[in-house]
Design a protein around this motif. Structure first.
Motif, PDB file in Angstrom:
ATOM      1  N   LYS A 158       6.118   0.640  -9.321  1.00 54.65           N
ATOM      2  CA  LYS A 158       5.180   1.592  -8.621  1.00 54.65           C
ATOM      3  C   LYS A 158       3.997   1.646  -9.551  1.00 54.65           C
ATOM      4  O   LYS A 158       4.270   1.670 -10.903  1.00 54.65           O
ATOM      5  CB  LYS A 158       6.019   3.047  -8.562  1.00 54.65           C
ATOM      6  N   GLU A 200       1.014  -1.308   0.058  1.00 50.97           N
ATOM      7  CA  GLU A 200      -0.003  -0.127   0.055  1.00 50.97           C
ATOM      8  C   GLU A 200       0.828   1.425   0.147  1.00 50.97           C
ATOM      9  O   GLU A 200       0.651   2.072  -0.728  1.00 50.97           O
ATOM     10  CB  GLU A 200      -0.773  -0.108   1.272  1.00 50.97           C
ATOM     11  N   ARG A 201       1.866   1.133   0.811  1.00 51.62           N
ATOM     12  CA  ARG A 201       2.738   2.420   0.899  1.00 51.62           C
ATOM     13  C   ARG A 201       3.441   2.636  -0.398  1.00 51.62           C
ATOM     14  O   ARG A 201       4.259   1.696  -0.963  1.00 51.62           O
ATOM     15  CB  ARG A 201       3.698   2.405   2.120  1.00 51.62           C
ATOM     16  N   GLY A 202       3.072   3.764  -1.048  1.00 51.71           N
ATOM     17  CA  GLY A 202       4.036   3.915  -2.132  1.00 51.71           C
ATOM     18  C   GLY A 202       3.256   3.249  -3.382  1.00 51.71           C
ATOM     19  O   GLY A 202       3.855   3.332  -4.707  1.00 51.71           O
ATOM     20  N   HIS A 203       2.319   2.663  -3.214  1.00 46.93           N
ATOM     21  CA  HIS A 203       1.463   1.953  -4.265  1.00 46.93           C
ATOM     22  C   HIS A 203       2.582   0.855  -5.153  1.00 46.93           C
ATOM     23  O   HIS A 203       2.577   1.092  -6.425  1.00 46.93           O
ATOM     24  CB  HIS A 203       0.644   2.741  -5.039  1.00 46.93           C
ATOM     25  N   ARG A 204       2.944   0.118  -4.649  1.00 48.22           N
ATOM     26  CA  ARG A 204       4.055  -0.866  -5.320  1.00 48.22           C
ATOM     27  C   ARG A 204       3.383  -2.149  -5.318  1.00 48.22           C
ATOM     28  O   ARG A 204       2.447  -2.695  -4.503  1.00 48.22           O
ATOM     29  CB  ARG A 204       5.232  -0.729  -4.383  1.00 48.22           C
TER      30      ARG A 204
END
Length: 156
Positions: A138, A112-116
């Protein structure tokens, strides 16, 4: 090999989601890759030279095969807008001219963090794995795209 574009946003992705492509490696692909990359190793370009190697014939560049992974990531899963962050590669067997390579990528993890997204990558010729690895990309989110759609382009 012309892949139709499929744009997926981070919100569209799910674990286990898979895309694949099939490519028959041609002599002109190998020569073209040598020209673009500068890798003119005769194992790729000279039948005479390659006949004296353990492979007995010309083989495609390993990074040519890996570039098929890039094609899949950039056009289908996740598609346009994806940004390559990292790639690991393990070369398992040679790819020869005329081989039909089946390339697949599968979402193994969503961060979720950084949409990776982390994807398992596999290239096979028949039942033989020729390359495996994983990629991290990403992926644009719908909210990021909405934010940037309202902005004026910056002068560059």
């Amino acid at each position: 090999m012309v892949l139709s574009l499929q744009t997926l946003f981070y919100e569209d992705l799910s674990l286990g989601q898979t895309e694949s492509l099939t490519k028959i490696v041609s002599a002109s692909d190998v020569v073209g890759f040598a020209e673009v990359s500068g890798d003119r190793n005769p194992i790729h370009l000279s039948e005479h030279f390659a006949a004296r190697t353990p492979f007995r014939t010309r083989i495609a560049h390993g990074l040519y095969t890996a570039s098929l992974i890039s094609a899949l990531l950039g056009t289908r899963l996740p598609g346009p807008g994806a940004i390559y962050l990292s790639q690991t590669l393990k070369f398992r067997a040679p790819v020869r001219i005329g081989d039909e390579v089946v390339v697949s990528v599968t979402i193994a993890e969503l961060i979720e963090r950084g949409h990776r997204a982390r994807l398992d990558c596999l290239c096979k010729v028949g039942d033989t794995v020729v390359l495996e690895g994983e990629a991290t990309v990403k992926v644009p989110s719908r909210s990021e795209m909405a934010e940037t759609a309202g902005r004026e382009p910056e002068d560059g």
